[in-house]
Design an enzyme around this catalytic site. Structure first.
Site, mmCIF file in Angstrom:
data_model
loop_
_atom_site.group_PDB
_atom_site.id
_atom_site.type_symbol
_atom_site.label_atom_id
_atom_site.label_comp_id
_atom_site.label_asym_id
_atom_site.label_seq_id
_atom_site.Cartn_x
_atom_site.Cartn_y
_atom_site.Cartn_z
ATOM 1 N N HIS A 150 11.878 20.049 51.004
ATOM 2 C CA HIS A 150 11.150 21.116 50.322
ATOM 3 C C HIS A 150 10.712 22.145 51.344
ATOM 4 C CE1 HIS A 150 11.096 18.767 46.685
ATOM 5 N NE2 HIS A 150 10.721 17.728 47.413
ATOM 6 N N LEU A 151 10.770 23.390 50.937
ATOM 7 C CA LEU A 151 10.303 24.473 51.801
ATOM 8 C C LEU A 151 8.793 24.382 51.994
ATOM 9 C CD1 LEU A 151 12.389 27.065 49.863
ATOM 10 C CD2 LEU A 151 12.706 26.653 52.316
ATOM 11 N N SER A 152 8.092 24.197 50.888
ATOM 12 C CA SER A 152 6.629 24.174 50.925
ATOM 13 C C SER A 152 6.131 22.748 51.124
ATOM 14 C CB SER A 152 6.071 24.742 49.613
ATOM 15 O OG SER A 152 6.466 23.937 48.509
ATOM 16 N N PRO A 190 16.864 24.661 40.709
ATOM 17 C CA PRO A 190 16.547 25.862 39.951
ATOM 18 C C PRO A 190 15.598 26.826 40.648
ATOM 19 C CG PRO A 190 15.496 23.929 38.998
ATOM 20 C CD PRO A 190 16.466 23.435 40.020
ATOM 21 N N ASN A 191 15.937 28.083 40.503
ATOM 22 C CA ASN A 191 15.146 29.235 40.960
ATOM 23 C C ASN A 191 15.223 29.473 42.462
ATOM 24 O OD1 ASN A 191 14.102 30.029 38.350
ATOM 25 N ND2 ASN A 191 12.900 28.142 38.432
ATOM 26 N N ARG A 218 10.793 36.859 45.588
ATOM 27 C CA ARG A 218 9.528 36.664 44.868
ATOM 28 C C ARG A 218 8.702 35.620 45.615
ATOM 29 N NH1 ARG A 218 12.376 37.278 39.851
ATOM 30 N NH2 ARG A 218 12.706 39.518 39.811
ATOM 31 N N ASP A 231 19.014 8.720 39.322
ATOM 32 C CA ASP A 231 20.081 7.756 39.032
ATOM 33 C C ASP A 231 21.377 8.164 39.723
ATOM 34 O OD1 ASP A 231 18.332 6.302 37.494
ATOM 35 O OD2 ASP A 231 19.161 6.931 35.560
ATOM 36 N N TYR A 279 6.933 30.776 49.612
ATOM 37 C CA TYR A 279 8.267 30.345 50.039
ATOM 38 C C TYR A 279 8.822 31.146 51.216
ATOM 39 C CZ TYR A 279 8.065 27.696 45.736
ATOM 40 O OH TYR A 279 7.688 26.829 44.756
ATOM 41 N N GLU A 284 15.592 14.270 51.108
ATOM 42 C CA GLU A 284 14.895 15.189 50.187
ATOM 43 C C GLU A 284 14.166 16.237 51.019
ATOM 44 O OE1 GLU A 284 12.143 13.165 47.560
ATOM 45 O OE2 GLU A 284 11.065 15.050 47.151
ATOM 46 N N HIS A 294 10.357 16.733 40.298
ATOM 47 C CA HIS A 294 9.160 16.174 39.673
ATOM 48 C C HIS A 294 9.402 15.701 38.245
ATOM 49 C CE1 HIS A 294 7.582 18.166 43.177
ATOM 50 N NE2 HIS A 294 7.882 19.363 42.695
ATOM 51 N N ASN A 305 17.349 19.799 47.885
ATOM 52 C CA ASN A 305 16.120 20.422 47.403
ATOM 53 C C ASN A 305 16.311 20.626 45.909
ATOM 54 O OD1 ASN A 305 13.848 21.813 46.729
ATOM 55 N ND2 ASN A 305 14.024 23.380 48.334
ATOM 56 N N ALA A 353 12.129 22.125 41.030
ATOM 57 C CA ALA A 353 11.250 21.545 40.002
ATOM 58 C C ALA A 353 11.792 20.227 39.440
ATOM 59 C CB ALA A 353 11.046 22.554 38.870
ATOM 60 N N ARG A 394 -0.177 21.339 47.367
ATOM 61 C CA ARG A 394 -0.109 22.185 46.172
ATOM 62 C C ARG A 394 -0.621 21.402 44.947
ATOM 63 N NH1 ARG A 394 5.576 25.025 45.964
ATOM 64 N NH2 ARG A 394 4.406 26.284 44.442
HETATM 65 O O1 CA2 Z 1 8.983 23.799 48.213
HETATM 66 C C1 CA2 Z 1 10.063 23.612 47.670
HETATM 67 O O2 CA2 Z 1 11.150 23.718 48.276
HETATM 68 C C2 CA2 Z 1 10.123 23.273 46.180
HETATM 69 O O3 CA2 Z 1 11.191 22.348 45.979
HETATM 70 C C3 CA2 Z 1 10.385 24.580 45.475
HETATM 71 C C4 CA2 Z 1 10.360 24.452 43.958
HETATM 72 C C5 CA2 Z 1 9.094 23.733 43.482
HETATM 73 O O4 CA2 Z 1 9.168 23.514 42.082
HETATM 74 C C6 CA2 Z 1 8.888 22.410 44.195
HETATM 75 O O5 CA2 Z 1 7.674 21.846 43.756
HETATM 76 C C7 CA2 Z 1 8.846 22.609 45.690
HETATM 77 C C8 CA2 Z 1 10.420 25.826 43.306
HETATM 78 C C9 CA2 Z 1 11.617 26.636 43.690
HETATM 79 C C10 CA2 Z 1 11.469 28.013 43.116
HETATM 80 O O6 CA2 Z 1 11.774 28.939 44.117
HETATM 81 C C11 CA2 Z 1 11.339 30.220 43.975
HETATM 82 C C12 CA2 Z 1 11.640 31.064 45.013
HETATM 83 C C13 CA2 Z 1 11.201 32.356 44.971
HETATM 84 C C14 CA2 Z 1 10.493 32.817 43.894
HETATM 85 C C15 CA2 Z 1 10.204 31.959 42.851
HETATM 86 C C16 CA2 Z 1 10.635 30.654 42.888
#
Ligand code: CA2
Length: 146
Positions: free
Chosen positions: A100-102, A11-12, A19, A87, A24, A98, A80, A74, A77, A107
């Site tokens: 993650h970008l960040s 998601p997102n 954003r 499963d 990110y 797995e 977590h 990836n 959210a 965090r």
């Molecule tokens: O760092 C990552 O790749 C995350 O999986 C990104 C998730 C976050 O919930 C994880 O803890 C770490 C959030 C993705 C939302 O991406 C956005 C991108 C641009 C603007 C807003 C949200």
């Protein structure tokens, strides 16, 4: 066993590059896909690249990966929160990396726990879009199972 790698995004992540560039970065999800395709080509992999905001659709996509070379996930959210994704990964029996970008460990505390890491072959975080490239390269080092 196919030579396809499924790169699945939660998601997102469709908002990437539009954003929160401070967290990110500036790359869009299309930029990430292009990097994945270039890396996959180096290793002779085909790529299925998908993003969904729906947990159930991610479960479906993981189930559909049965028999592929690997999954780069990836789950955003849902990483977590989701027992359902964990499963599905455990059930499908395909190596999952797995990503993650960040750097989730730099965090908030709630990002330090992943339901997915125990069923992952490895975890790569903190390298921006290169996290995905490194995951595809890692899959290429793993022998294809018969
Ligand atoms: O760092 C990552 O790749 C995350 O999986 C990104 C998730 C976050 O919930 C994880 O803890 C770490 C959030 C993705 C939302 O991406 C956005 C991108 C641009 C603007 C807003 C949200």
């Amino acid at each position: 066993m196919s030579n396809t790698v499924h790169v699945l995004n939660g998601p997102n992540l469709n908002l990437l590059g539009t954003r929160e560039p401070g967290i990110y970065g500036a790359a869009t999800l299309a930029d990430v896909e292009a990097l994945c395709r270039a890396e996959a080509e180096r290793h002779g992999f085909d790529i299925l690249f998908r993003q969904t905001n729906s947990e159930g659709t991610l479960v479906d996509l993981i189930q559909a990966a049965r028999g592929v070379r690997g999954i780069v996930l990836n789950a955003a959210a849902y990483t977590h929160t989701s027992v359902a994704l964990r499963d599905a990964v455990a059930a499908v029996g395909v190596p999952m990396i797995e990503v993650h970008l960040s750097n989730v460990f730099a965090r908030e505390d709630f990002r330090h726990h992943s339901y997915l890491s125990p069923v992952a072959r490895g975890v790569i975080c903190g390298f921006g879009p290169q996290s995905y490239v490194l995951a595809i390269a890692a899959l290429a080092t793993m022998p294809a199972s018969p």
